[in-house]
Scaffold this motif. Structure first.
Motif, PDB file in Angstrom:
ATOM      1  N   PRO A  15       6.423 -13.092   0.845  1.00  0.00           N
ATOM      2  CA  PRO A  15       5.149 -12.830   1.659  1.00  0.00           C
ATOM      3  C   PRO A  15       4.093 -12.197   1.280  1.00  0.00           C
ATOM      4  CG  PRO A  15       7.114 -11.680   2.805  1.00  0.00           C
ATOM      5  CD  PRO A  15       7.442 -12.401   1.574  1.00  0.00           C
ATOM      6  N   ASN A  16       4.371 -11.298   0.330  1.00  0.00           N
ATOM      7  CA  ASN A  16       3.440 -10.288  -0.241  1.00  0.00           C
ATOM      8  C   ASN A  16       3.237 -10.465  -1.629  1.00  0.00           C
ATOM      9  OD1 ASN A  16       2.355  -9.090   2.333  1.00  0.00           O
ATOM     10  ND2 ASN A  16       4.217  -7.799   2.320  1.00  0.00           N
ATOM     11  N   GLY A  17       3.868 -11.764  -2.119  1.00  0.00           N
ATOM     12  CA  GLY A  17       3.738 -11.906  -3.521  1.00  0.00           C
ATOM     13  C   GLY A  17       4.875 -11.114  -4.423  1.00  0.00           C
ATOM     14  N   ALA A  18       5.357 -11.708  -5.479  1.00  0.00           N
ATOM     15  CA  ALA A  18       6.419 -11.239  -6.284  1.00  0.00           C
ATOM     16  C   ALA A  18       6.294 -10.006  -6.926  1.00  0.00           C
ATOM     17  CB  ALA A  18       6.697 -12.335  -7.357  1.00  0.00           C
ATOM     18  N   PHE A  19       4.979  -9.616  -6.779  1.00  0.00           N
ATOM     19  CA  PHE A  19       4.764  -8.097  -7.474  1.00  0.00           C
ATOM     20  C   PHE A  19       5.113  -7.057  -6.661  1.00  0.00           C
ATOM     21  CE2 PHE A  19       1.890  -4.730  -8.873  1.00  0.00           C
ATOM     22  CZ  PHE A  19       2.372  -4.662 -10.153  1.00  0.00           C
ATOM     23  N   ALA A  20       5.147  -7.770  -5.479  1.00  0.00           N
ATOM     24  CA  ALA A  20       5.815  -6.298  -4.316  1.00  0.00           C
ATOM     25  C   ALA A  20       7.193  -5.916  -4.625  1.00  0.00           C
ATOM     26  CB  ALA A  20       5.857  -7.009  -2.923  1.00  0.00           C
ATOM     27  N   ILE A  21       7.893  -6.636  -5.367  1.00  0.00           N
ATOM     28  CA  ILE A  21       9.307  -6.316  -5.657  1.00  0.00           C
ATOM     29  C   ILE A  21       9.153  -4.811  -6.690  1.00  0.00           C
ATOM     30  CG2 ILE A  21      11.500  -6.902  -7.058  1.00  0.00           C
ATOM     31  CD1 ILE A  21      10.949  -9.855  -5.998  1.00  0.00           C
ATOM     32  N   LEU A  22       8.165  -5.047  -7.609  1.00  0.00           N
ATOM     33  CA  LEU A  22       8.161  -3.828  -8.702  1.00  0.00           C
ATOM     34  C   LEU A  22       7.485  -2.767  -7.677  1.00  0.00           C
ATOM     35  CD1 LEU A  22       8.023  -2.865 -11.467  1.00  0.00           C
ATOM     36  CD2 LEU A  22       5.756  -3.837 -11.711  1.00  0.00           C
ATOM     37  N   MET A  23       6.654  -3.116  -6.797  1.00  0.00           N
ATOM     38  CA  MET A  23       5.936  -1.914  -6.019  1.00  0.00           C
ATOM     39  C   MET A  23       6.830  -1.199  -5.354  1.00  0.00           C
ATOM     40  SD  MET A  23       2.532  -3.764  -5.312  1.00  0.00           S
ATOM     41  CE  MET A  23       1.762  -2.575  -4.028  1.00  0.00           C
ATOM     42  N   THR A  24       7.982  -1.962  -4.850  1.00  0.00           N
ATOM     43  CA  THR A  24       8.805  -1.034  -3.936  1.00  0.00           C
ATOM     44  C   THR A  24      10.108  -0.488  -4.667  1.00  0.00           C
ATOM     45  OG1 THR A  24      10.190  -3.284  -3.643  1.00  0.00           O
ATOM     46  CG2 THR A  24       8.370  -2.833  -1.967  1.00  0.00           C
ATOM     47  N   MET A  25      10.108  -0.780  -6.108  1.00  0.00           N
ATOM     48  CA  MET A  25      11.179  -0.047  -6.875  1.00  0.00           C
ATOM     49  C   MET A  25      11.546   1.270  -6.685  1.00  0.00           C
ATOM     50  SD  MET A  25      13.087  -2.538  -7.686  1.00  0.00           S
ATOM     51  CE  MET A  25      14.233  -1.115  -8.665  1.00  0.00           C
ATOM     52  N   SER A  32      14.572   4.030   5.763  1.00  0.00           N
ATOM     53  CA  SER A  32      13.401   3.634   4.709  1.00  0.00           C
ATOM     54  C   SER A  32      13.503   2.198   4.351  1.00  0.00           C
ATOM     55  CB  SER A  32      13.460   4.458   3.498  1.00  0.00           C
ATOM     56  OG  SER A  32      13.151   5.617   3.695  1.00  0.00           O
ATOM     57  N   SER A  33      14.702   1.696   4.629  1.00  0.00           N
ATOM     58  CA  SER A  33      14.924   0.143   4.137  1.00  0.00           C
ATOM     59  C   SER A  33      14.345  -0.882   4.991  1.00  0.00           C
ATOM     60  CB  SER A  33      16.502  -0.073   4.585  1.00  0.00           C
ATOM     61  OG  SER A  33      16.972   0.039   5.787  1.00  0.00           O
ATOM     62  N   GLY A  34      13.573  -0.397   6.062  1.00  0.00           N
ATOM     63  CA  GLY A  34      12.826  -1.361   6.769  1.00  0.00           C
ATOM     64  C   GLY A  34      11.526  -1.301   6.255  1.00  0.00           C
ATOM     65  N   TYR A  35      10.910  -0.358   5.629  1.00  0.00           N
ATOM     66  CA  TYR A  35       9.603  -0.482   4.913  1.00  0.00           C
ATOM     67  C   TYR A  35       9.660  -1.215   3.820  1.00  0.00           C
ATOM     68  CZ  TYR A  35       6.501   0.984   1.135  1.00  0.00           C
ATOM     69  OH  TYR A  35       5.532   1.004   0.088  1.00  0.00           O
ATOM     70  N   THR A  36      10.760  -1.398   3.069  1.00  0.00           N
ATOM     71  CA  THR A  36      10.966  -2.344   1.936  1.00  0.00           C
ATOM     72  C   THR A  36      10.949  -3.834   2.262  1.00  0.00           C
ATOM     73  OG1 THR A  36      12.482  -0.603   0.834  1.00  0.00           O
ATOM     74  CG2 THR A  36      12.527  -2.590  -0.371  1.00  0.00           C
ATOM     75  N   ILE A  37      11.796  -4.064   3.586  1.00  0.00           N
ATOM     76  CA  ILE A  37      11.831  -5.486   4.081  1.00  0.00           C
ATOM     77  C   ILE A  37      10.281  -5.745   4.672  1.00  0.00           C
ATOM     78  CG2 ILE A  37      12.632  -6.650   6.012  1.00  0.00           C
ATOM     79  CD1 ILE A  37      15.182  -4.997   5.856  1.00  0.00           C
ATOM     80  N   GLN A  38       9.669  -4.853   5.066  1.00  0.00           N
ATOM     81  CA  GLN A  38       8.303  -5.189   5.436  1.00  0.00           C
ATOM     82  C   GLN A  38       7.172  -5.674   4.333  1.00  0.00           C
ATOM     83  OE1 GLN A  38       5.386  -1.946   6.930  1.00  0.00           O
ATOM     84  NE2 GLN A  38       5.861  -3.065   8.888  1.00  0.00           N
ATOM     85  N   GLN A  39       7.355  -4.824   3.376  1.00  0.00           N
ATOM     86  CA  GLN A  39       6.646  -4.872   2.017  1.00  0.00           C
ATOM     87  C   GLN A  39       7.123  -6.068   1.233  1.00  0.00           C
ATOM     88  OE1 GLN A  39       3.813  -3.096   1.280  1.00  0.00           O
ATOM     89  NE2 GLN A  39       3.950  -2.481   3.350  1.00  0.00           N
ATOM     90  N   ALA A  40       8.448  -6.176   0.782  1.00  0.00           N
ATOM     91  CA  ALA A  40       8.700  -7.289  -0.138  1.00  0.00           C
ATOM     92  C   ALA A  40       9.398  -8.417   0.605  1.00  0.00           C
ATOM     93  CB  ALA A  40       9.657  -6.786  -0.973  1.00  0.00           C
ATOM     94  N   GLY A  41       9.680  -8.494   1.778  1.00  0.00           N
ATOM     95  CA  GLY A  41      10.206  -9.885   2.680  1.00  0.00           C
ATOM     96  C   GLY A  41      11.649  -9.735   2.189  1.00  0.00           C
ATOM     97  N   PRO A  42      12.391 -10.544   3.057  1.00  0.00           N
ATOM     98  CA  PRO A  42      13.674 -10.436   3.173  1.00  0.00           C
ATOM     99  C   PRO A  42      14.502 -10.829   1.537  1.00  0.00           C
ATOM    100  CG  PRO A  42      13.126 -11.671   4.865  1.00  0.00           C
ATOM    101  CD  PRO A  42      12.114 -11.601   4.179  1.00  0.00           C
TER     102      PRO A  42
END
Length: 467
Positions: free
Chosen positions: A197-207, A32-42
């Motif tokens: 790449p998908n905005g800083a809000f992506a961090i919260l969405m992947t939490m 699943s870590s691949g999904y997080t990298i894709q959504q939130a960027g490195p």
């Protein structure tokens, strides 16, 4: 042993640490870590995992005080019942039980599918049944045998991650050339597609996904009642587990982010396999196939243990049938183990016949459950300390004290709550709220209805005796 037919306190510190690591290091990291990298960027992914590790640390500080003071099997369900309310404890127990039984179904299926790489002529269900039988046998023997088995399962994963970090780091700085013959471009992946790449809000969405990846650390509390010298073992296990989790998770994510472009990350292939193949490690896919298989079996082993102890705890609190509280001569709640295994089989069955309806509901609830459990641990410690001091007790009498009270439990609770709010803005994860909230309401309703029926039965019996 605690008693002739009680739980056996045979888990040592190394067992408890590896039990926790075994429950945590699984598909959440390897796949699943691949999904997080894709959504939130490195960079976003590294920040997400750092925040997740911080949340875990706060929750474990709370759990440490509770489990050392009251080392019980099925611990945090008991704490929630005692300090928040019986309905909350009941709900937390069923949420946690469902989390692990759903995981059992998916893990046995995944293990069978992994074996197809080496034995394509043997049906997936043959392997699934075989692995289920092995995990069941491990759990119904002595707790010492279970703990020792889990220790070696988890050790394979730990060694694999350490080697991955070493090889990856060597490739980043150019000691090991990439498969193309060129050196890695150091840390250019971190900025090639922008910091977020998908905005800083992506961090919260992947939490929620990150928290789910860290789920399993709370197994330390589940095992407290079967741990030798809990005052020494539990704090040491919490401290060493968290250090290793941060090292393994954040270290692995750093390597993955540096060597795997976000555009190539996903959930169809393990990002670990993708990175090792880019480096040119021979038999990379086979090596990671074995490691992921071990990770899955380890998680299934931990999961059956956790779910059976939750059932025992519910039964011990007299909120479900007393049949699940019975222990065999080896101190194992056999009926609870059998029922949890049946639950895992039903989850497996639903994943085949109703993957888009029944199974997606179960998975959604289980994803939400871990965060709710962490919130209950934080709230329990907050309320425990208040009551403890109100009763005139001294903090010096506590074997382990949560530091910076009440900041730690309050902050842990609010950060967990924030991750739940975050998923409301993610269409792919929002179903967890749609399914989880009604399930929680159903559990509360069931608890209070059962309690009312029991009370009425006791009153009727009392009136009958008075005549």
């Amino acid at each position: 042993m605690e008693s002739k037919h009680g739980f056996q306190r045979e888990m040592k510190s190394r067992h408890v640490v590896m039990l926790s690591l075994g429950g945590v290091i699984g598909t959440g990291l390897f796949l699943s870590s691949g999904y997080t990298i894709q959504q939130a960027g490195p960079i976003g992914t590294i920040l997400s995992y750092l925040v997740g590790a911080f949340v875990v640390y706060l929750v474990m500080l709370c759990l440490g005080e509770l489990s050392v003071h009251m080392p019980e099997t099925g611990a945090f369900h008991s704490y929630a019942s005692e300090y928040i309310g019986g309905g909350t404890g009941y709900t937390v127990a069923w949420l946690y039980w469902l989390t692990w039984t759903v995981a059992l179904g998916s893990e046995f299926t995944a293990a069978g599918m992994l074996m197809q790489r080496w034995f394509p002529f043997i049906s997936v269900w043959v392997w699934s049944g075989l692995f289920a039988g092995v995990i069941f046998v491990v759990n119904v023997l002595t707790v010492k045998f279970f703990a020792e088995t889990e220790f070696w399962f988890a050790l394979v994963k730990v060694l694999a991650i350490v080697l991955f970090i070493i090889i990856g780091a060597a490739s980043i700085v150019g000691f090991i050339p990439m498969n193309s013959g060129t050196n890695a471009s150091l840390f250019s992946n971190f900025t090639d597609e922008g910091i977020f790449p998908n905005g800083a809000f992506a961090i919260l969405m992947t939490m929620l996904a990150v928290n789910f990846a860290f789920s399993g650390t709370e197994l330390i509390g589940i095992a407290a009642g079967e741990t030798s010298d809990p005052e020494q073992t539990i704090p040491r296990a919490i401290r060493t587990t968290l250090i290793r989790l941060i090292l393994f998770f954040v270290g692995s994510i750093f390597i993955l982010s540096a060597l795997l472009p976000a555009s190539e990350a996903g959930v169809l292939e393990s990002p670990f396999v993708a990175v090792l193949e880019r480096i040119g490690v021979p038999f990379a896919a086979d090596i990671m196939n074995f490691v992921i298989l071990t990770a899955i079996l380890s998680a299934a082993n931990s999961g059956l243990y956790a779910s059976s102890r939750m059932l025992w705890s519910l039964s011990n609190k007299q909120t479900i049938s007393p049949v699940f509280a019975k222990l065999n001569k080896n101190g194992v709640p056999l009926n609870a183990v059998i029922f949890s295994m049946v639950g895992g089989a039903l989850a497996l069955f639903s994943s085949i016949i109703a993957p888009d309806t029944v199974y997606v509901v179960l998975v959604s609830i289980s994803g939400l459950a871990v965060v709710v459990v962490w919130m209950s641990i934080s709230a329990s410690q907050f309320l425990f300390r208040k009551r403890y001091l109100k009763e005139g007790n001294s903090l010096k009498e506590l074997g382990y004290r949560t530091p910076f009270y009440p900041v730690v439990p309050v902050l842990a609770f609010l950060l967990c709550l924030a991750s739940l709010i975050g998923i409301a803005f993610d269409p792919t994860q929002r179903v967890a709220l749609y399914c989880g909230i009604p399930f929680i309401a159903l559990c509360y309703g069931s608890y209070y209805l059962t309690k009312r029926v029991k009370k009425r039965g006791i009153n009727d019996a009392t009136e009958t005796q008075s005549y």
